[in-house]
Design a protein around this motif. Structure first.
Motif, PDB file in Angstrom:
ATOM      1  N   PHE A 238      88.962  65.030 178.941  1.00  0.00           N
ATOM      2  CA  PHE A 238      89.946  64.335 178.109  1.00  0.00           C
ATOM      3  C   PHE A 238      89.381  63.991 176.738  1.00  0.00           C
ATOM      4  O   PHE A 238      90.002  64.258 175.706  1.00  0.00           O
ATOM      5  N   TRP A 239      88.182  63.402 176.708  1.00  0.00           N
ATOM      6  CA  TRP A 239      87.623  62.902 175.453  1.00  0.00           C
ATOM      7  C   TRP A 239      87.173  64.021 174.528  1.00  0.00           C
ATOM      8  O   TRP A 239      87.034  63.808 173.318  1.00  0.00           O
ATOM      9  N   MET A 240      86.955  65.215 175.071  1.00  0.00           N
ATOM     10  CA  MET A 240      86.618  66.349 174.212  1.00  0.00           C
ATOM     11  C   MET A 240      87.873  67.075 173.729  1.00  0.00           C
ATOM     12  O   MET A 240      87.936  67.536 172.587  1.00  0.00           O
ATOM     13  N   ALA A 241      88.869  67.184 174.613  1.00  0.00           N
ATOM     14  CA  ALA A 241      90.091  67.897 174.232  1.00  0.00           C
ATOM     15  C   ALA A 241      90.938  67.095 173.256  1.00  0.00           C
ATOM     16  O   ALA A 241      91.652  67.675 172.428  1.00  0.00           O
ATOM     17  N   LEU A 242      90.858  65.769 173.328  1.00  0.00           N
ATOM     18  CA  LEU A 242      91.688  64.930 172.463  1.00  0.00           C
ATOM     19  C   LEU A 242      91.393  65.145 170.977  1.00  0.00           C
ATOM     20  O   LEU A 242      92.319  65.421 170.196  1.00  0.00           O
ATOM     21  N   PRO A 243      90.136  65.054 170.518  1.00  0.00           N
ATOM     22  CA  PRO A 243      89.900  65.296 169.083  1.00  0.00           C
ATOM     23  C   PRO A 243      90.137  66.743 168.666  1.00  0.00           C
ATOM     24  O   PRO A 243      90.524  66.999 167.522  1.00  0.00           O
ATOM     25  N   ILE A 244      89.932  67.687 169.585  1.00  0.00           N
ATOM     26  CA  ILE A 244      90.193  69.090 169.237  1.00  0.00           C
ATOM     27  C   ILE A 244      91.679  69.296 168.972  1.00  0.00           C
ATOM     28  O   ILE A 244      92.074  69.965 168.003  1.00  0.00           O
ATOM     29  N   GLY A 245      92.526  68.723 169.830  1.00  0.00           N
ATOM     30  CA  GLY A 245      93.966  68.831 169.613  1.00  0.00           C
ATOM     31  C   GLY A 245      94.396  68.174 168.313  1.00  0.00           C
ATOM     32  O   GLY A 245      95.229  68.716 167.575  1.00  0.00           O
ATOM     33  N   ALA A 246      93.821  67.009 168.017  1.00  0.00           N
ATOM     34  CA  ALA A 246      94.162  66.325 166.768  1.00  0.00           C
ATOM     35  C   ALA A 246      93.716  67.134 165.553  1.00  0.00           C
ATOM     36  O   ALA A 246      94.453  67.248 164.563  1.00  0.00           O
ATOM     37  N   CYS A 247      92.530  67.716 165.625  1.00  0.00           N
ATOM     38  CA  CYS A 247      92.026  68.508 164.495  1.00  0.00           C
ATOM     39  C   CYS A 247      92.855  69.770 164.285  1.00  0.00           C
ATOM     40  O   CYS A 247      93.118  70.167 163.137  1.00  0.00           O
ATOM     41  N   LEU A 248      93.286  70.405 165.375  1.00  0.00           N
ATOM     42  CA  LEU A 248      94.096  71.617 165.228  1.00  0.00           C
ATOM     43  C   LEU A 248      95.468  71.282 164.642  1.00  0.00           C
ATOM     44  O   LEU A 248      95.995  72.023 163.800  1.00  0.00           O
ATOM     45  N   ALA A 249      96.052  70.157 165.065  1.00  0.00           N
ATOM     46  CA  ALA A 249      97.328  69.736 164.480  1.00  0.00           C
ATOM     47  C   ALA A 249      97.163  69.436 162.995  1.00  0.00           C
ATOM     48  O   ALA A 249      98.024  69.795 162.174  1.00  0.00           O
ATOM     49  N   ALA A 250      96.046  68.794 162.631  1.00  0.00           N
ATOM     50  CA  ALA A 250      95.780  68.521 161.216  1.00  0.00           C
ATOM     51  C   ALA A 250      95.569  69.816 160.439  1.00  0.00           C
ATOM     52  O   ALA A 250      95.990  69.931 159.278  1.00  0.00           O
ATOM     53  N   LEU A 251      94.934  70.804 161.074  1.00  0.00           N
ATOM     54  CA  LEU A 251      94.722  72.091 160.412  1.00  0.00           C
ATOM     55  C   LEU A 251      96.052  72.790 160.135  1.00  0.00           C
ATOM     56  O   LEU A 251      96.255  73.351 159.049  1.00  0.00           O
ATOM     57  N   PHE A 252      96.967  72.743 161.100  1.00  0.00           N
ATOM     58  CA  PHE A 252      98.296  73.317 160.878  1.00  0.00           C
ATOM     59  C   PHE A 252      98.998  72.602 159.729  1.00  0.00           C
ATOM     60  O   PHE A 252      99.671  73.230 158.906  1.00  0.00           O
ATOM     61  N   GLY A 253      98.855  71.281 159.687  1.00  0.00           N
ATOM     62  CA  GLY A 253      99.463  70.536 158.589  1.00  0.00           C
ATOM     63  C   GLY A 253      98.860  70.897 157.248  1.00  0.00           C
ATOM     64  O   GLY A 253      99.570  70.981 156.233  1.00  0.00           O
ATOM     65  N   LEU A 254      97.551  71.145 157.233  1.00  0.00           N
ATOM     66  CA  LEU A 254      96.881  71.523 155.992  1.00  0.00           C
ATOM     67  C   LEU A 254      97.324  72.906 155.528  1.00  0.00           C
ATOM     68  O   LEU A 254      97.611  73.122 154.341  1.00  0.00           O
ATOM     69  N   VAL A 255      97.412  73.844 156.477  1.00  0.00           N
ATOM     70  CA  VAL A 255      97.822  75.210 156.126  1.00  0.00           C
ATOM     71  C   VAL A 255      99.261  75.228 155.622  1.00  0.00           C
ATOM     72  O   VAL A 255      99.591  75.917 154.644  1.00  0.00           O
ATOM     73  N   LEU A 256     100.129  74.471 156.278  1.00  0.00           N
ATOM     74  CA  LEU A 256     101.525  74.427 155.841  1.00  0.00           C
ATOM     75  C   LEU A 256     101.687  73.600 154.570  1.00  0.00           C
ATOM     76  O   LEU A 256     102.566  73.875 153.752  1.00  0.00           O
ATOM     77  N   GLY A 257     100.838  72.602 154.391  1.00  0.00           N
ATOM     78  CA  GLY A 257     101.023  71.674 153.287  1.00  0.00           C
ATOM     79  C   GLY A 257     100.751  72.270 151.922  1.00  0.00           C
ATOM     80  O   GLY A 257     101.454  71.955 150.956  1.00  0.00           O
ATOM     81  N   PHE A 258      99.742  73.127 151.814  1.00  0.00           N
ATOM     82  CA  PHE A 258      99.384  73.658 150.500  1.00  0.00           C
ATOM     83  C   PHE A 258     100.536  74.400 149.827  1.00  0.00           C
ATOM     84  O   PHE A 258     100.855  74.127 148.668  1.00  0.00           O
ATOM     85  N   PRO A 259     101.191  75.351 150.500  1.00  0.00           N
ATOM     86  CA  PRO A 259     102.299  76.035 149.808  1.00  0.00           C
ATOM     87  C   PRO A 259     103.604  75.247 149.797  1.00  0.00           C
ATOM     88  O   PRO A 259     104.455  75.475 148.939  1.00  0.00           O
ATOM     89  N   VAL A 260     103.776  74.328 150.741  1.00  0.00           N
ATOM     90  CA  VAL A 260     105.084  73.691 150.918  1.00  0.00           C
ATOM     91  C   VAL A 260     105.242  72.448 150.052  1.00  0.00           C
ATOM     92  O   VAL A 260     106.346  72.144 149.595  1.00  0.00           O
ATOM     93  N   LEU A 261     104.160  71.720 149.809  1.00  0.00           N
ATOM     94  CA  LEU A 261     104.283  70.455 149.086  1.00  0.00           C
ATOM     95  C   LEU A 261     104.675  70.634 147.626  1.00  0.00           C
ATOM     96  O   LEU A 261     104.948  69.653 146.935  1.00  0.00           O
ATOM     97  N   ARG A 262     104.709  71.853 147.153  1.00  0.00           N
ATOM     98  CA  ARG A 262     105.236  72.101 145.814  1.00  0.00           C
ATOM     99  C   ARG A 262     106.761  72.012 145.803  1.00  0.00           C
ATOM    100  O   ARG A 262     107.365  71.901 144.731  1.00  0.00           O
ATOM    101  N   LEU A 263     107.359  72.095 146.989  1.00  0.00           N
ATOM    102  CA  LEU A 263     108.816  72.045 147.088  1.00  0.00           C
ATOM    103  C   LEU A 263     109.276  70.597 147.164  1.00  0.00           C
ATOM    104  O   LEU A 263     108.529  69.702 147.544  1.00  0.00           O
ATOM    105  N   ARG A 264     110.532  70.382 146.859  1.00  0.00           N
ATOM    106  CA  ARG A 264     111.113  69.049 146.915  1.00  0.00           C
ATOM    107  C   ARG A 264     112.538  69.137 147.458  1.00  0.00           C
ATOM    108  O   ARG A 264     113.183  70.180 147.394  1.00  0.00           O
ATOM    109  N   GLY A 265     112.992  68.028 148.012  1.00  0.00           N
ATOM    110  CA  GLY A 265     114.388  67.915 148.422  1.00  0.00           C
ATOM    111  C   GLY A 265     114.762  68.840 149.563  1.00  0.00           C
ATOM    112  O   GLY A 265     114.043  68.967 150.561  1.00  0.00           O
ATOM    113  N   ASP A 266     115.894  69.524 149.381  1.00  0.00           N
ATOM    114  CA  ASP A 266     116.430  70.373 150.445  1.00  0.00           C
ATOM    115  C   ASP A 266     115.513  71.542 150.768  1.00  0.00           C
ATOM    116  O   ASP A 266     115.445  71.984 151.922  1.00  0.00           O
ATOM    117  N   TYR A 267     114.801  72.054 149.780  1.00  0.00           N
ATOM    118  CA  TYR A 267     113.934  73.207 150.015  1.00  0.00           C
ATOM    119  C   TYR A 267     112.780  72.834 150.947  1.00  0.00           C
ATOM    120  O   TYR A 267     112.419  73.590 151.851  1.00  0.00           O
TER     121      TYR A 267
END
Length: 228
Positions: A168-197
């Motif tokens: 449990f204690w090893m899988a928990l930070p790995i899952g959190a880091c992978l979710a953060a990595l997905f957010g980072l990958v999606l965030g770079f191109p997407v955060l330039r957009l605003r509103g409905d886009y």
């Protein structure tokens, strides 16, 4: 004015009947693999009608009732309370917070497993709400795929525990880091957009994750989930 009150009271009584009777008036009885819908008994019907009559009378004479309640003097005298000193308030808050932490630490040992699981689920959704408040409320970004990052972290944790045997204690930070990595990958191109886009792109990302997890049955188990 009286006609308006009568129509409003009648409308509220009808709404009470429409809402109350299906909830407490119908019964579902299971007979093998079939389910039978049965009506309410006489006492239940009388109870629903009585509730509708009470709502009707209250709405009809609401002004008189509220006026009478306001005329009743308060039993407690109105006193001007001095504002609490800042240091005293901080001390009380620290004691309350300490008590909550101590209670949270010892509470799981005195309740059932179901209560602990329910409390854990509640706290998970509280954390999700806090994170969504940061993204949508404070940052002002309309992220409709926010729950997809939660799904990535949760499925990562479950897959590592199920197939790799990671604790449990090893899988928990790995899952959190992978979710953060997905957010980072999606965030770079997407955060330039605003509103409905931004909303459309994040909604698409959320749908991609949902469809992938529901259809990759060999790994994720599809709609059935991952067995423990």
């Amino acid at each position: 004015m009286a006609a308006n009150n009568f129509r409003h009271a009648l409308f509220c009584a009808i709404i009470t009947l429409i809402i109350s009777y299906p909830i407490i008036g119908f019964n579902l009885e299971a007979q093998g693999i079939s389910v039978t819908l049965t009506g309410a008994d006489t006492s239940t019907v009388i109870l629903v009608l009585l509730a509708a009559v009470i709502v009707f009378l209250f709405q009809l004479f609401r002004d008189q009732i509220m006026g009478g309640l306001k005329s009743i003097p308060s039993p407690l005298p109105k006193t001007q309370k001095e504002p609490m000193a800042e240091n005293k308030r901080a001390k009380i808050e620290s004691w309350v917070l300490t008590g909550i932490v101590v209670l949270a630490l010892f509470w799981p040992f005195f309740v059932s497993r179901g209560a602990v699981d329910l409390a854990t689920l509640v706290l998970i959704y509280v954390m999700l709400a806090l994170g969504l408040n940061v993204v949508v409320g404070l940052a002002g970004l309309l992220d409709l795929g926010y729950v997809a990052f939660y799904a990535v972290g949760a499925y990562t944790f479950a897959l590592l525990s199920q197939y790799a045997g990671i604790s449990f204690w090893m899988a928990l930070p790995i899952g959190a880091c992978l979710a953060a990595l997905f957010g980072l990958v999606l965030g770079f191109p997407v955060l330039r957009l605003r509103g409905d886009y931004l909303a459309i792109v994040t909604l698409g990302f959320g749908e991609i994750i949902r469809i992938l997890l529901n259809n990759w049955t060999a790994v994720t188990g599809g709609p059935n989930g991952i067995g423990g």
